[in-house]
Design a protein around this motif. Sequence first.
Motif, PDB file in Angstrom:
ATOM      1  N   GLU A 199      -4.558  28.249  17.017  1.00  0.00           N
ATOM      2  CA  GLU A 199      -4.521  29.532  16.535  1.00  0.00           C
ATOM      3  C   GLU A 199      -3.451  30.588  16.826  1.00  0.00           C
ATOM      4  O   GLU A 199      -2.806  31.314  16.043  1.00  0.00           O
ATOM      5  N   LYS A 200      -3.075  30.412  18.179  1.00  0.00           N
ATOM      6  CA  LYS A 200      -1.904  31.310  18.719  1.00  0.00           C
ATOM      7  C   LYS A 200      -0.740  30.643  18.345  1.00  0.00           C
ATOM      8  O   LYS A 200       0.141  31.719  17.935  1.00  0.00           O
ATOM      9  N   ILE A 201      -0.379  29.425  18.084  1.00  0.00           N
ATOM     10  CA  ILE A 201       0.943  29.072  17.684  1.00  0.00           C
ATOM     11  C   ILE A 201       1.149  29.348  16.271  1.00  0.00           C
ATOM     12  O   ILE A 201       2.171  29.916  15.575  1.00  0.00           O
ATOM     13  N   SER A 202       0.090  29.246  15.614  1.00  0.00           N
ATOM     14  CA  SER A 202       0.172  29.730  13.878  1.00  0.00           C
ATOM     15  C   SER A 202       0.347  31.132  13.858  1.00  0.00           C
ATOM     16  O   SER A 202       0.765  31.382  12.766  1.00  0.00           O
ATOM     17  N   SER A 203      -0.176  31.768  14.580  1.00  0.00           N
ATOM     18  CA  SER A 203       0.040  33.491  14.374  1.00  0.00           C
ATOM     19  C   SER A 203       1.395  33.630  14.594  1.00  0.00           C
ATOM     20  O   SER A 203       1.745  34.902  14.234  1.00  0.00           O
ATOM     21  N   LEU A 204       2.385  32.875  15.157  1.00  0.00           N
ATOM     22  CA  LEU A 204       3.632  33.305  15.573  1.00  0.00           C
ATOM     23  C   LEU A 204       4.444  33.773  14.252  1.00  0.00           C
ATOM     24  O   LEU A 204       4.275  32.910  13.232  1.00  0.00           O
ATOM     25  N   PRO A 205       5.418  34.636  14.295  1.00  0.00           N
ATOM     26  CA  PRO A 205       6.220  34.864  13.007  1.00  0.00           C
ATOM     27  C   PRO A 205       6.863  33.719  12.740  1.00  0.00           C
ATOM     28  O   PRO A 205       7.668  32.914  13.602  1.00  0.00           O
ATOM     29  N   ASN A 206       7.197  33.432  11.449  1.00  0.00           N
ATOM     30  CA  ASN A 206       7.878  32.472  10.868  1.00  0.00           C
ATOM     31  C   ASN A 206       7.498  31.068  11.391  1.00  0.00           C
ATOM     32  O   ASN A 206       8.246  30.121  10.856  1.00  0.00           O
ATOM     33  N   LYS A 207       6.372  30.960  11.802  1.00  0.00           N
ATOM     34  CA  LYS A 207       5.626  29.807  12.193  1.00  0.00           C
ATOM     35  C   LYS A 207       6.493  28.575  12.617  1.00  0.00           C
ATOM     36  O   LYS A 207       7.146  27.642  11.998  1.00  0.00           O
ATOM     37  N   PRO A 208       7.260  28.911  13.879  1.00  0.00           N
ATOM     38  CA  PRO A 208       8.503  28.088  14.200  1.00  0.00           C
ATOM     39  C   PRO A 208       8.125  26.717  14.650  1.00  0.00           C
ATOM     40  O   PRO A 208       8.798  25.703  14.685  1.00  0.00           O
ATOM     41  N   VAL A 209       6.713  26.675  15.015  1.00  0.00           N
ATOM     42  CA  VAL A 209       6.230  24.925  15.387  1.00  0.00           C
ATOM     43  C   VAL A 209       5.258  24.698  14.635  1.00  0.00           C
ATOM     44  O   VAL A 209       4.264  25.365  14.359  1.00  0.00           O
ATOM     45  N   THR A 210       5.018  23.327  14.580  1.00  0.00           N
ATOM     46  CA  THR A 210       3.643  22.703  14.090  1.00  0.00           C
ATOM     47  C   THR A 210       3.072  21.739  15.295  1.00  0.00           C
ATOM     48  O   THR A 210       3.870  21.030  15.704  1.00  0.00           O
ATOM     49  N   LEU A 211       1.906  22.135  15.394  1.00  0.00           N
ATOM     50  CA  LEU A 211       1.048  21.440  16.364  1.00  0.00           C
ATOM     51  C   LEU A 211       0.474  20.085  15.941  1.00  0.00           C
ATOM     52  O   LEU A 211      -0.141  20.335  14.829  1.00  0.00           O
ATOM     53  N   VAL A 212       0.787  19.161  16.523  1.00  0.00           N
ATOM     54  CA  VAL A 212       0.386  17.569  16.152  1.00  0.00           C
ATOM     55  C   VAL A 212      -1.015  17.441  16.683  1.00  0.00           C
ATOM     56  O   VAL A 212      -2.116  17.210  15.967  1.00  0.00           O
ATOM     57  N   ALA A 213      -1.320  17.418  17.898  1.00  0.00           N
ATOM     58  CA  ALA A 213      -2.386  17.303  18.502  1.00  0.00           C
ATOM     59  C   ALA A 213      -2.529  17.684  20.025  1.00  0.00           C
ATOM     60  O   ALA A 213      -1.434  17.912  20.477  1.00  0.00           O
ATOM     61  N   VAL A 214      -3.846  17.974  20.593  1.00  0.00           N
ATOM     62  CA  VAL A 214      -3.793  18.312  21.911  1.00  0.00           C
ATOM     63  C   VAL A 214      -5.173  17.421  22.439  1.00  0.00           C
ATOM     64  O   VAL A 214      -6.121  17.305  21.753  1.00  0.00           O
ATOM     65  N   GLN A 215      -4.858  16.776  23.473  1.00  0.00           N
ATOM     66  CA  GLN A 215      -5.655  15.851  24.214  1.00  0.00           C
ATOM     67  C   GLN A 215      -5.841  16.273  25.541  1.00  0.00           C
ATOM     68  O   GLN A 215      -4.981  15.943  26.397  1.00  0.00           O
ATOM     69  N   LEU A 216      -7.205  16.467  25.852  1.00  0.00           N
ATOM     70  CA  LEU A 216      -7.699  16.691  26.927  1.00  0.00           C
ATOM     71  C   LEU A 216      -8.143  15.429  27.750  1.00  0.00           C
ATOM     72  O   LEU A 216      -8.928  14.556  27.389  1.00  0.00           O
ATOM     73  N   ARG A 217      -7.302  15.070  28.802  1.00  0.00           N
ATOM     74  CA  ARG A 217      -7.116  13.521  29.376  1.00  0.00           C
ATOM     75  C   ARG A 217      -8.007  13.778  30.625  1.00  0.00           C
ATOM     76  O   ARG A 217      -8.726  12.624  30.761  1.00  0.00           O
ATOM     77  N   GLU A 218      -8.124  14.489  31.331  1.00  0.00           N
ATOM     78  CA  GLU A 218      -8.943  14.494  32.643  1.00  0.00           C
ATOM     79  C   GLU A 218      -9.156  15.812  33.465  1.00  0.00           C
ATOM     80  O   GLU A 218      -8.229  16.671  33.284  1.00  0.00           O
ATOM     81  N   ILE A 219     -10.331  15.852  33.857  1.00  0.00           N
ATOM     82  CA  ILE A 219     -10.819  17.149  34.515  1.00  0.00           C
ATOM     83  C   ILE A 219     -10.861  16.834  36.167  1.00  0.00           C
ATOM     84  O   ILE A 219     -11.770  15.978  36.359  1.00  0.00           O
ATOM     85  N   SER A 220     -10.008  17.383  36.886  1.00  0.00           N
ATOM     86  CA  SER A 220     -10.183  17.120  38.448  1.00  0.00           C
ATOM     87  C   SER A 220     -10.910  18.294  39.141  1.00  0.00           C
ATOM     88  O   SER A 220     -10.509  19.359  39.190  1.00  0.00           O
ATOM     89  N   LEU A 221     -11.949  18.011  39.865  1.00  0.00           N
ATOM     90  CA  LEU A 221     -12.892  18.886  40.352  1.00  0.00           C
ATOM     91  C   LEU A 221     -12.739  18.724  41.873  1.00  0.00           C
ATOM     92  O   LEU A 221     -12.302  17.944  42.407  1.00  0.00           O
ATOM     93  N   PRO A 222     -13.211  19.827  42.526  1.00  0.00           N
ATOM     94  CA  PRO A 222     -13.055  19.877  44.100  1.00  0.00           C
ATOM     95  C   PRO A 222     -13.838  18.885  44.756  1.00  0.00           C
ATOM     96  O   PRO A 222     -14.992  18.454  43.986  1.00  0.00           O
ATOM     97  N   PRO A 223     -13.566  18.359  45.689  1.00  0.00           N
ATOM     98  CA  PRO A 223     -14.602  17.261  46.373  1.00  0.00           C
ATOM     99  C   PRO A 223     -16.068  17.727  46.530  1.00  0.00           C
ATOM    100  O   PRO A 223     -16.883  17.008  46.176  1.00  0.00           O
ATOM    101  N   LYS A 224     -16.095  18.997  46.909  1.00  0.00           N
ATOM    102  CA  LYS A 224     -17.531  19.289  47.182  1.00  0.00           C
ATOM    103  C   LYS A 224     -18.493  19.274  45.931  1.00  0.00           C
ATOM    104  O   LYS A 224     -19.528  18.989  45.682  1.00  0.00           O
ATOM    105  N   ILE A 225     -17.818  19.668  44.907  1.00  0.00           N
ATOM    106  CA  ILE A 225     -18.197  19.620  43.402  1.00  0.00           C
ATOM    107  C   ILE A 225     -18.438  18.343  43.083  1.00  0.00           C
ATOM    108  O   ILE A 225     -19.759  18.024  42.276  1.00  0.00           O
ATOM    109  N   LYS A 226     -17.602  17.404  43.227  1.00  0.00           N
ATOM    110  CA  LYS A 226     -17.784  16.079  43.249  1.00  0.00           C
ATOM    111  C   LYS A 226     -19.070  15.524  43.802  1.00  0.00           C
ATOM    112  O   LYS A 226     -19.831  14.709  42.891  1.00  0.00           O
ATOM    113  N   GLU A 227     -19.022  15.777  44.986  1.00  0.00           N
ATOM    114  CA  GLU A 227     -20.138  14.877  45.730  1.00  0.00           C
ATOM    115  C   GLU A 227     -21.492  15.855  45.094  1.00  0.00           C
ATOM    116  O   GLU A 227     -22.635  14.955  44.987  1.00  0.00           O
TER     117      GLU A 227
END
Length: 350
Positions: A199-227
Amino acid sequence: MPADLNDFFKKRKDEEEGSNMPEFMKDFGKKATYIYVIIVLVILLIIAKPYEIINSGEVGIKVTAGKYDPIPLEPGIHFYIPGIQKIIKVDTKVRIINYKAEKEAPSFGALREGIIEKPAIEVLDARGLPVSIDITVQYKLNPQGAPQTIATWGLTWEEKIINAVVREVVRNVVGRYKAEELPIKRNEIAKLIESQIREKISSLPNKPVTLVAVQLREISLPPKIKEQIERVQIAKQEAERVKYEVERARQEAEKRAALARGEAEAKKIKAQGEADRIMIEAKAQAQANIVIGKSITPELLQLKQIEVQGKFNEALKANKDAKIFLTPGGAVPNIWVDTKDKQKATSVGR
């Protein structure tokens, strides 16, 4: 000899000597100037290199005295005036930015075949706990609008457009959740991040960039939360195990109850069958008795008496001292003949 006369003879001598030169030498002398000019131009072209070759997957942007030409240059060879003009080549193929942990990417910011590696995005969750997000973004520059994009954002357009937008969106989205919620709602978070970046990239003037894909690979949590999450998962697994055991015991109990009901039903059916058999036999016997009772007539009784009387007479003939006992019972009594010799006792029945 006068000086003008000497000049005349000298000139004549030079003409005679020149007339003896080969024809190709005369032509070379005439064309030498042109050859020298061409050689000088070639040397200048080699040294100054007033041309640029645009490859496939690229576009060129011609800049004249600091002004960007709005029409991009297609792949091929293009000339320009050195000192006044220049051609900037920009990549229009799919490019990638990998945000990941330092231990996996020691050379952050290095460009390798259209791949940029950057540190993982550090985010604070809803309670202010630090969380690290690994994400990959694929995008490409819009070829037709490349001159306007470079004129507006400069050659560092990736940092100003892609990197800035991605970091802003990831921090805004992840910051809404508590750290322990992130693994559970991973898919939801990934969709929100991708949709907001688009949404943010498409709203830029003249649409300078085409977004192909976004991949969330990993979420690293604090040690206490992991435990904490591990403890919760262990507790859930134990609860599931107990639930399974309870369900299994319930099913076993239902199975045994069903077997008991089946056996009881079988016994009931068997007993009912036996009772029905006895009842049928009793009814049959009663019916037979009725039929037999109906068949006994006075004439039949009289016949039976005659038969007994005959047997009685036969017994007296054999032993005149015999004792006769009459045992009442029914229409025809039992008659016992007792002689003195018990071994010869006889019984006359009906």
